[in-house]
Write a protein that holds these residues in place. Sequence first.
Motif, PDB file in Angstrom:
ATOM      1  N   ASP A   1     -11.069  -6.608  -2.958  1.00 59.97           N
ATOM      2  CA  ASP A   1     -10.632  -7.341  -3.940  1.00 59.97           C
ATOM      3  C   ASP A   1     -11.948  -8.489  -4.182  1.00 59.97           C
ATOM      4  OD1 ASP A   1      -8.158  -6.660  -3.975  1.00 59.97           O
ATOM      5  OD2 ASP A   1      -7.264  -8.286  -2.577  1.00 59.97           O
TER       6      ASP A   1
ATOM      7  N   VAL B   1     -13.074 -14.263   2.098  1.00 62.99           N
ATOM      8  CA  VAL B   1     -11.786 -14.917   1.604  1.00 62.99           C
ATOM      9  C   VAL B   1     -12.176 -16.435   1.158  1.00 62.99           C
ATOM     10  CG1 VAL B   1      -9.808 -16.051   2.397  1.00 62.99           C
ATOM     11  CG2 VAL B   1     -10.241 -13.648   3.148  1.00 62.99           C
TER      12      VAL B   1
ATOM     13  N   GLY C   1      -5.557 -15.910  -1.656  1.00 67.68           N
ATOM     14  CA  GLY C   1      -6.349 -14.718  -1.224  1.00 67.68           C
ATOM     15  C   GLY C   1      -6.446 -13.787  -2.287  1.00 67.68           C
TER      16      GLY C   1
ATOM     17  N   ASP D   1       4.577 -26.584   4.033  1.00 67.52           N
ATOM     18  CA  ASP D   1       3.465 -25.890   3.899  1.00 67.52           C
ATOM     19  C   ASP D   1       2.287 -27.112   3.569  1.00 67.52           C
ATOM     20  OD1 ASP D   1       2.600 -22.708   3.140  1.00 67.52           O
ATOM     21  OD2 ASP D   1       0.932 -24.067   3.006  1.00 67.52           O
ATOM     22  N   ARG D   2       1.134 -26.686   4.267  1.00 69.69           N
ATOM     23  CA  ARG D   2      -0.076 -27.699   4.377  1.00 69.69           C
ATOM     24  C   ARG D   2      -0.558 -27.511   2.922  1.00 69.69           C
ATOM     25  NH1 ARG D   2      -4.519 -25.037   8.459  1.00 69.69           N
ATOM     26  NH2 ARG D   2      -4.835 -23.275   7.379  1.00 69.69           N
TER      27      ARG D   2
ATOM     28  N   PRO E   1       4.460 -14.947   2.076  1.00 71.73           N
ATOM     29  CA  PRO E   1       5.618 -14.216   1.891  1.00 71.73           C
ATOM     30  C   PRO E   1       6.631 -14.036   2.911  1.00 71.73           C
ATOM     31  CG  PRO E   1       3.533 -13.050   2.089  1.00 71.73           C
ATOM     32  CD  PRO E   1       3.006 -14.325   1.924  1.00 71.73           C
ATOM     33  N   GLY E   2       6.349 -14.220   4.141  1.00 71.68           N
ATOM     34  CA  GLY E   2       7.230 -14.366   5.202  1.00 71.68           C
ATOM     35  C   GLY E   2       8.080 -15.513   5.047  1.00 71.68           C
ATOM     36  N   GLY E   3       7.586 -16.754   4.706  1.00 61.68           N
ATOM     37  CA  GLY E   3       8.285 -17.905   4.753  1.00 61.68           C
ATOM     38  C   GLY E   3       9.414 -17.693   3.481  1.00 61.68           C
TER      39      GLY E   3
ATOM     40  N   GLY F   1       5.348 -22.689   6.599  1.00 66.09           N
ATOM     41  CA  GLY F   1       4.604 -21.672   6.002  1.00 66.09           C
ATOM     42  C   GLY F   1       5.168 -21.053   5.064  1.00 66.09           C
TER      43      GLY F   1
ATOM     44  N   THR G   1       2.142 -30.720   3.660  1.00 67.21           N
ATOM     45  CA  THR G   1       2.729 -30.944   4.776  1.00 67.21           C
ATOM     46  C   THR G   1       2.071 -30.183   6.252  1.00 67.21           C
ATOM     47  OG1 THR G   1       4.317 -31.817   3.564  1.00 67.21           O
ATOM     48  CG2 THR G   1       4.842 -32.201   5.881  1.00 67.21           C
TER      49      THR G   1
ATOM     50  N   GLY H   1       7.382 -15.065  12.763  1.00 64.39           N
ATOM     51  CA  GLY H   1       6.992 -13.852  12.126  1.00 64.39           C
ATOM     52  C   GLY H   1       5.826 -13.677  11.080  1.00 64.39           C
TER      53      GLY H   1
ATOM     54  N   ALA I   1       1.637 -28.921  11.966  1.00 64.11           N
ATOM     55  CA  ALA I   1       0.998 -29.447  13.260  1.00 64.11           C
ATOM     56  C   ALA I   1       1.018 -30.860  13.444  1.00 64.11           C
ATOM     57  CB  ALA I   1      -0.427 -28.684  13.618  1.00 64.11           C
TER      58      ALA I   1
ATOM     59  N   ASP J   1       1.863 -12.400   9.883  1.00 68.86           N
ATOM     60  CA  ASP J   1       0.538 -12.449  10.444  1.00 68.86           C
ATOM     61  C   ASP J   1       0.407 -13.168  11.765  1.00 68.86           C
ATOM     62  OD1 ASP J   1      -0.226 -10.959   8.374  1.00 68.86           O
ATOM     63  OD2 ASP J   1      -1.825 -12.273   7.461  1.00 68.86           O
TER      64      ASP J   1
ATOM     65  N   GLY K   1       3.075 -19.614  -1.465  1.00 68.80           N
ATOM     66  CA  GLY K   1       2.651 -18.151  -1.763  1.00 68.80           C
ATOM     67  C   GLY K   1       1.708 -17.614  -0.796  1.00 68.80           C
TER      68      GLY K   1
ATOM     69  N   PRO L   1       0.897  -1.441   0.018  1.00 64.47           N
ATOM     70  CA  PRO L   1      -0.033   0.126   0.130  1.00 64.47           C
ATOM     71  C   PRO L   1       0.741   1.245   0.049  1.00 64.47           C
ATOM     72  CG  PRO L   1      -0.060  -0.881   2.170  1.00 64.47           C
ATOM     73  CD  PRO L   1       0.760  -1.992   1.269  1.00 64.47           C
TER      74      PRO L   1
HETATM   75  C1  FAD Z   1      -7.818 -10.821   0.232  1.00 59.73           C
HETATM   76  C2  FAD Z   1      -6.589 -10.272   0.831  1.00 59.73           C
HETATM   77  C3  FAD Z   1      -6.026  -9.418   0.231  1.00 59.73           C
HETATM   78  C4  FAD Z   1      -4.720  -8.979   0.716  1.00 59.73           C
HETATM   79  N1  FAD Z   1      -4.199  -7.805  -0.197  1.00 59.73           N
HETATM   80  C5  FAD Z   1      -3.130  -7.390   0.601  1.00 59.73           C
HETATM   81  C6  FAD Z   1      -2.489  -6.415  -0.256  1.00 59.73           C
HETATM   82  O1  FAD Z   1      -3.076  -5.818  -0.987  1.00 59.73           O
HETATM   83  N2  FAD Z   1      -1.266  -5.887   0.159  1.00 59.73           N
HETATM   84  C7  FAD Z   1      -0.702  -6.332   1.440  1.00 59.73           C
HETATM   85  O2  FAD Z   1       0.493  -6.210   1.475  1.00 59.73           O
HETATM   86  N3  FAD Z   1      -1.076  -7.475   1.892  1.00 59.73           N
HETATM   87  C8  FAD Z   1      -2.438  -7.943   1.694  1.00 59.73           C
HETATM   88  N4  FAD Z   1      -3.143  -8.921   2.254  1.00 59.73           N
HETATM   89  C9  FAD Z   1      -2.331  -9.526   3.573  1.00 59.73           C
HETATM   90  C10 FAD Z   1      -1.167 -10.174   3.123  1.00 59.73           C
HETATM   91  O3  FAD Z   1      -1.669 -11.348   2.305  1.00 59.73           O
HETATM   92  C11 FAD Z   1      -0.743 -11.038   4.727  1.00 59.73           C
HETATM   93  O4  FAD Z   1      -0.359  -9.906   5.629  1.00 59.73           O
HETATM   94  C12 FAD Z   1       0.560 -11.837   4.174  1.00 59.73           C
HETATM   95  O5  FAD Z   1       0.388 -12.783   3.201  1.00 59.73           O
HETATM   96  C13 FAD Z   1       0.992 -12.552   5.620  1.00 59.73           C
HETATM   97  O6  FAD Z   1       2.021 -13.192   5.256  1.00 59.73           O
HETATM   98  P1  FAD Z   1       2.515 -14.522   6.046  1.00 59.73           P
HETATM   99  O7  FAD Z   1       3.910 -15.053   5.409  1.00 59.73           O
HETATM  100  O8  FAD Z   1       2.677 -14.271   7.489  1.00 59.73           O
HETATM  101  O9  FAD Z   1       1.301 -15.648   6.011  1.00 59.73           O
HETATM  102  P2  FAD Z   1       0.313 -16.335   5.007  1.00 59.73           P
HETATM  103  O10 FAD Z   1       0.512 -15.306   3.784  1.00 59.73           O
HETATM  104  O11 FAD Z   1      -1.115 -16.512   5.529  1.00 59.73           O
HETATM  105  O12 FAD Z   1       1.133 -17.450   4.507  1.00 59.73           O
HETATM  106  C14 FAD Z   1       1.034 -18.741   5.698  1.00 59.73           C
HETATM  107  C15 FAD Z   1       1.305 -19.962   5.147  1.00 59.73           C
HETATM  108  O13 FAD Z   1       1.433 -21.020   5.816  1.00 59.73           O
HETATM  109  C16 FAD Z   1       0.602 -22.163   5.568  1.00 59.73           C
HETATM  110  N5  FAD Z   1       0.089 -22.891   6.792  1.00 59.73           N
HETATM  111  C17 FAD Z   1      -0.756 -22.495   7.606  1.00 59.73           C
HETATM  112  N6  FAD Z   1      -0.840 -23.268   8.568  1.00 59.73           N
HETATM  113  C18 FAD Z   1       0.195 -24.394   8.448  1.00 59.73           C
HETATM  114  C19 FAD Z   1       0.536 -25.504   9.183  1.00 59.73           C
HETATM  115  N7  FAD Z   1      -0.114 -25.837  10.236  1.00 59.73           N
HETATM  116  N8  FAD Z   1       1.588 -26.057   8.470  1.00 59.73           N
HETATM  117  C20 FAD Z   1       2.300 -25.698   7.484  1.00 59.73           C
HETATM  118  N9  FAD Z   1       2.003 -24.588   6.750  1.00 59.73           N
HETATM  119  C21 FAD Z   1       0.747 -23.803   7.492  1.00 59.73           C
HETATM  120  C22 FAD Z   1      -0.574 -21.668   4.858  1.00 59.73           C
HETATM  121  O14 FAD Z   1      -0.917 -22.559   3.922  1.00 59.73           O
HETATM  122  C23 FAD Z   1       0.204 -20.318   4.035  1.00 59.73           C
HETATM  123  O15 FAD Z   1       0.949 -20.477   2.918  1.00 59.73           O
HETATM  124  C24 FAD Z   1      -4.213  -9.401   1.768  1.00 59.73           C
HETATM  125  C25 FAD Z   1      -4.802 -10.535   2.670  1.00 59.73           C
HETATM  126  C26 FAD Z   1      -6.048 -10.737   2.114  1.00 59.73           C
HETATM  127  C27 FAD Z   1      -6.663 -12.154   2.788  1.00 59.73           C
END
Ligand code: FAD
Length: 473
Positions: free
Chosen positions: A300, A267, A194, A182-183, A162-164, A159, A223, A438, A226, A440, A188, A106
């Motif tokens: 979205d 979502v 999303g 990742d499960r 983007p963080g992973g 996971g 995979t 780290g 948990a 979300d 991604g 943003p």
């Molecule tokens: C509809 C939507 C639109 C968005 N738009 C934007 C945007 O425009 N700009 C922006 O910056 N952010 C946006 N966001 C927020 C952004 O996508 C998240 O903040 C970001 O993806 C968080 O990254 P993360 O790596 O922490 O988690 P996530 O992207 O949630 O990735 C977590 C991963 O962990 C995996 N996982 C979960 N549980 C387990 C388990 N038990 N074992 C193994 N793997 C597991 C999941 O499958 C997933 O692949 C949006 C979110 C949504 C829902």
Amino acid sequence: MSDQTTSAFDARHAWTTLSRKDPAKRSAHDRIADFLEIYGFYDEVEAREQASRCVQCPEPTCVAGCPLGTNIPEWLALTAEGHFAEAAAALHSGNNLPEICARVCPADHLCEAQCLISGQAQPVSIWAVEQFLNEYAFTHGIVKPSVAPPNGRHVAIAGAGPGGLACADGLIRRGFAVTIFDRRELPGGLLVYGTPEFHLERSIVQRRVELLRQQGVVFELGTPYAEETALPALLQRFDAVYLAFGAKVPRSLALPGADLNGVHQAVPFLLQAGVDHPGSKLLVGGRRVVVIGGGDTAIDCARTAIRRGAAETTVVYRRDAGSLPCMRRDYEAAVEEGVRFIFQATPVAILAQAAGGVTGLQLARTSMGAPDPEGRRPFEIKAGDSYILSADVVFLALGFDPAPPPPTSPSRLLDLGEHGEIKVNARQMTSLPGVFAGGDLVRGPCTALAAVRDARMAVEGIEAYVGTRKPLG
Ligand SMILES: Cc1cc2nc3c(=O)[nH]c(=O)nc-3n(C[C@H](O)[C@H](O)[C@H](O)COP(=O)(O)OP(=O)(O)OC[C@H]3O[C@@H](n4cnc5c(N)ncnc54)[C@H](O)[C@@H]3O)c2cc1C
């Protein structure tokens, strides 16, 4: 124009004569017929001109506005001079996923909001120059698989959001072996499951994943962390663990009618309208869709409903247009595509016919109060001032709460905050030595950029931590 220095551009005063120009968009008519990205890219002349609007202020406010602290003026100056390769290298050194962040970040709330010329002129189009540089870097072979000599240490990442992915990139560049679990079947995270493709095409994420594979990152998909790869087991096998599984739950609405058939979370709709399509069960074709909310998910969802053939799509937001938390350019794109916005209204009931299907919403008008110290304007419901809005389908896009780990989850071994979020120190280490976290998962709903920022801090933390430990036998 070649990648060479010229003195044609005065990088300090160009903004007084050159207006901001964003890259061309496809027509709304064309783009609602598909899910492809809507913006094109600058050509080299446009990129140089727009980058030259940066005043190169001595204490760059845009850098302060960027969660990664990226040295934006450096790569803008290099772009303005036509040193595209150097500019791209500078950009990529400060961000592990710049081609993704440029699309979803943003910018109008972050770096561009802080641009010194704002107020006197439109801010520098930082996101679009970044898009140009990324495209230039990939098409000119500047982005290459890059690895350091192996350091004998192995890190597990749970996971592949983007963080992973950012953490994997940072670690592999420092000589670590990396395995991501990742499960889901596709890496991604929310970028794929999303964010719709008109925002970020899946091929962009796949290109980055492919690069990581070429760098030696191992993906173990389908995979769940948990189960097969529970925390204690991971600590036996790996020198450190990074948790980035982004758990969160969508907020619901405590209103009469909120549990009606026809009221859905946004979502799951985005998920099945995107990745899972055409097996989509939730159909909106020919129906009147109302989306409650004003963030990225709401916009979205509305733009996805338009692309899936909704007869009418309306976003209802309880504050005024100026308070919309979504990106300005997404709001404008949504309006062009036919999404209607109702501001300063909030549902007080969802209405149904006798058979149970949704027929509409009762909306109460709201009034806006004075901004609080953080600039956020509160709203109040105007008593006795409500009306009916017809609808067949209602989507809720009200934000998310962190999902507390289930009682049996190995995450319970870690110290948690009051909402179930995992607590970390400044280098993202949890209460269990060697386990970092780290994105979300730690912050609650945030942004891709914040997840990248946490990953970069964790890479520093992991390197410092393993430096104090003997390698695993
Ligand atoms: C509809 C939507 C639109 C968005 N738009 C934007 C945007 O425009 N700009 C922006 O910056 N952010 C946006 N966001 C927020 C952004 O996508 C998240 O903040 C970001 O993806 C968080 O990254 P993360 O790596 O922490 O988690 P996530 O992207 O949630 O990735 C977590 C991963 O962990 C995996 N996982 C979960 N549980 C387990 C388990 N038990 N074992 C193994 N793997 C597991 C999941 O499958 C997933 O692949 C949006 C979110 C949504 C829902």
